[in-house]
Design an enzyme around this catalytic site. Structure first.
Site, short mmCIF file in Angstrom:
data_model
loop_
_atom_site.label_atom_id
_atom_site.label_comp_id
_atom_site.label_asym_id
_atom_site.label_seq_id
_atom_site.Cartn_x
_atom_site.Cartn_y
_atom_site.Cartn_z
N GLU A 264 0.83 -1.21 0.00
CA GLU A 264 0.00 0.00 0.00
C GLU A 264 0.87 1.26 0.00
O GLU A 264 1.79 1.38 0.81
CB GLU A 264 -0.91 0.00 1.23
CG GLU A 264 -1.79 1.23 1.36
CD GLU A 264 -2.60 1.24 2.64
OE1 GLU A 264 -3.49 2.11 2.78
OE2 GLU A 264 -2.34 0.39 3.53
N LYS A 320 -9.63 2.16 -3.32
CA LYS A 320 -10.10 1.64 -2.04
C LYS A 320 -11.50 2.14 -1.72
O LYS A 320 -11.78 3.33 -1.81
CB LYS A 320 -9.11 2.04 -0.94
CG LYS A 320 -9.44 1.45 0.43
CD LYS A 320 -8.42 1.88 1.48
CE LYS A 320 -8.74 1.29 2.84
NZ LYS A 320 -7.81 1.78 3.88
N CYS A 373 -5.53 -2.45 2.74
CA CYS A 373 -5.55 -2.30 4.19
C CYS A 373 -6.65 -3.16 4.81
O CYS A 373 -6.76 -4.33 4.48
CB CYS A 373 -5.70 -0.82 4.56
SG CYS A 373 -5.38 -0.46 6.31
#
Length: 494
Positions: A264, A320, A373
């Protein structure tokens, strides 16, 4: 229990709640997930609804104080916030989470005051399961420390592909209730709960031998790059080139892999600012017949996204969808707290959520289910990618939480999702943990945390669906709600 001194139950609940957190990784003492809820049930028996609320509240405070203490690290150490303010924010977060357990205790004894088997076997596990479900979505949700996750190495894990996390949580707390019944029932009545407990665990053990999905295509060699960039310098513009050079250097020895993956925000600058570097990376990857995937912030117009980008042989992009509240955005209902982000001093904290139903992330002739995440912790989001996704990938940067339980807890969540979906999972973080997880939820290979290294291994695309992927949590939720309503109606008639 009536002879116990005032407030002793609350103090005991605090300790028991703290012990429950040890059922999860890294210690992973999964029997505690059976024992601790059982002890809480014992404390709740013969209690008023009001006192049950406070016993549950103290249990929750103990549980989350140990289990999510790492929140303090991200706020104080990396958010550069004072100790007092960090303690206040962390304490408030823990208190809010603990309220869920408090309300669970209140509802248990408010609507089901009689300490019978219906209360123990049906209502207690149903309320606990629905409590976790509500906590996983309300106010964007916090699907962390769900009891089912702790069972990844227990016989009950066999139920995960069949009934998912909510179903496993129900069976965990049912096991707790059966254990309590074995202790408190008269000798002649202990046989039934004992037999139920034995059958429940034997069936779970047997289910572990069922493979719900099948391999398709050829093996895929992947290399996961764990560059171990210290969080203190990652977002400092002075060190950007140093970070990029390090990823480049680590990648050079692995151009033989079909997929190379960076974590990430491995490229800590906006995509359009990194265009020269990306073009060179794209060219080099194509020359070697490789696809390289990296995390990178992306700007489109006036909106910013926490993104994932593929270059080389294949091109793809993912934004995301589930953002970290306060860390990546402020919701509309708390816009007055804009100054809080300034106090926390967190980089890239004004992201927009990516749209649902994004274009399939297809690389290396495989459909990837992509997550950034803690998105991997949301069962509904994971399930949305199935059954099309043949392989799961999550890229993280858990360096925000230092040397804490968060890293191992996050990987454990990923293991459970791999098991529930019957897919391989590539789990990659900047500082670790980095691992390849099998469709059985086992760790095939793993890198040590806080070490610069690369994990190269072989995975397979899989097709087919587990029962949970096919039906989801909807049937479980409707069953539990209906069960509670029927049981309540029955108690009113008796």
């Amino acid at each position: 229990m009536n002879s116990i001194k005032p407030y002793f139950k609350e103090g005991l609940a605090l300790i028991i709640g703290g012990l429950l957190a040890l059922a999860f990784a890294p210690l992973a003492l999964y029997p505690l997930a059976i024992i601790c809820p059982g002890l809480l049930l014992l404390l709740w028996l013969n209690c008023t609804p009001r006192r049950s609320f406070f016993i549950g509240l103290f249990f929750g405070i103990g549980f989350f104080s140990v289990g999510v203490s790492w929140v303090f690290i991200s706020i104080h150490v990396f958010g550069n916030t004072s100790i007092l303010l960090s303690l206040f924010i962390t304490g408030l977060f823990i208190f809010i989470l603990a309220l869920f357990t408090g309300l669970q205790g209140y509802f248990l004894n408010r609507f089901f005051p009689d300490n019978n088997r219906i209360k123990r076997y049906l209502i207690f596990p149903s309320l606990w399961t629905l409590n976790e479900w509500v906590r996983s979505w309300i106010l964007t949700g916090f699907p962390w420390l769900l009891l089912s996750t702790s069972q990844i190495n227990s016989p009950l894990a066999g139920y995960a592909p069949l009934i998912g996390g909510l179903g496993v949580t129900f069976l965990v707390t049912l096991s707790s209730a059966l254990l309590v019944s074995i202790i408190i029932e008269k000798e002649k009545k202990r046989l039934l709960p004992l037999l139920l407990l034995i059958v429940l665990w034997i069936v779970g053990y047997g289910l572990n031998f069922i493979h719900w999905t099948r391999v398709v295509g050829q093996p895929i060699q992947v290399s996961l790059i764990q560059a171990n960039i210290p969080q203190e310098i990652k977002w400092d513009p002075q060190y950007t080139q140093t970070s990029l050079d390090k990823y480049n250097q680590l990648t050079q020895a692995h151009w033989h892999s079909r997929l190379i993956i960076w974590p990430e925000a491995a490229i800590p600058i906006l995509q359009h600012n990194a265009r020269p570097f990306l073009n060179q990376l794209d060219k080099e990857a194509k020359q070697h017949g490789v696809t390289l995937i990296t995390g990178i912030p992306i700007q489109e117009g006036f909106q910013y996204y926490n993104g994932m980008l593929a270059v080389g042989v294949d091109h793809a992009q993912y934004y995301k969808q589930r953002l970290v509240i306060f860390g990546e955005y402020l919701p509309w209902w708390i816009a007055w707290a804009q100054g809080l982000l300034n106090l926390l001093d967190i980089p890239m904290s004004s992201f927009s959520p990516g749209p649902p139903n994004q274009t399939t992330f297809k690389v290396a002739d495989v459909n990837l289910g992509t997550f950034i995440c803690y998105e991997i912790a949301y069962p509904s989001l994971v399930r949305e990618a199935l059954p099309k996704a043949q392989l799961l990938l999550t890229i993280n940067d858990d360096a925000w939480f230092g040397h804490s339980f968060a890293l191992a807890q996050h990987l454990q969540i990923g293991q459970f999702q791999a098991l529930a979906t019957g897919r391989y999972l590539l789990f990659l973080s900047n500082t670790g943990m980095t691992a390849i997880v099998t469709p059985q939820g086992n760790i095939q290979a793993q890198l040590p945390s806080f070490k610069t290294s690369t994990l190269t291994g072989t995975v397979y695309a899989l097709s087919g669906t587990t029962p949970w992927v096919k039906f989801g949590d909807g049937p479980s939720i409707m069953f539990l709600v209906g069960l509670i309503i029927l049981c309540y109606a029955y108690t009113l008639r008796t």
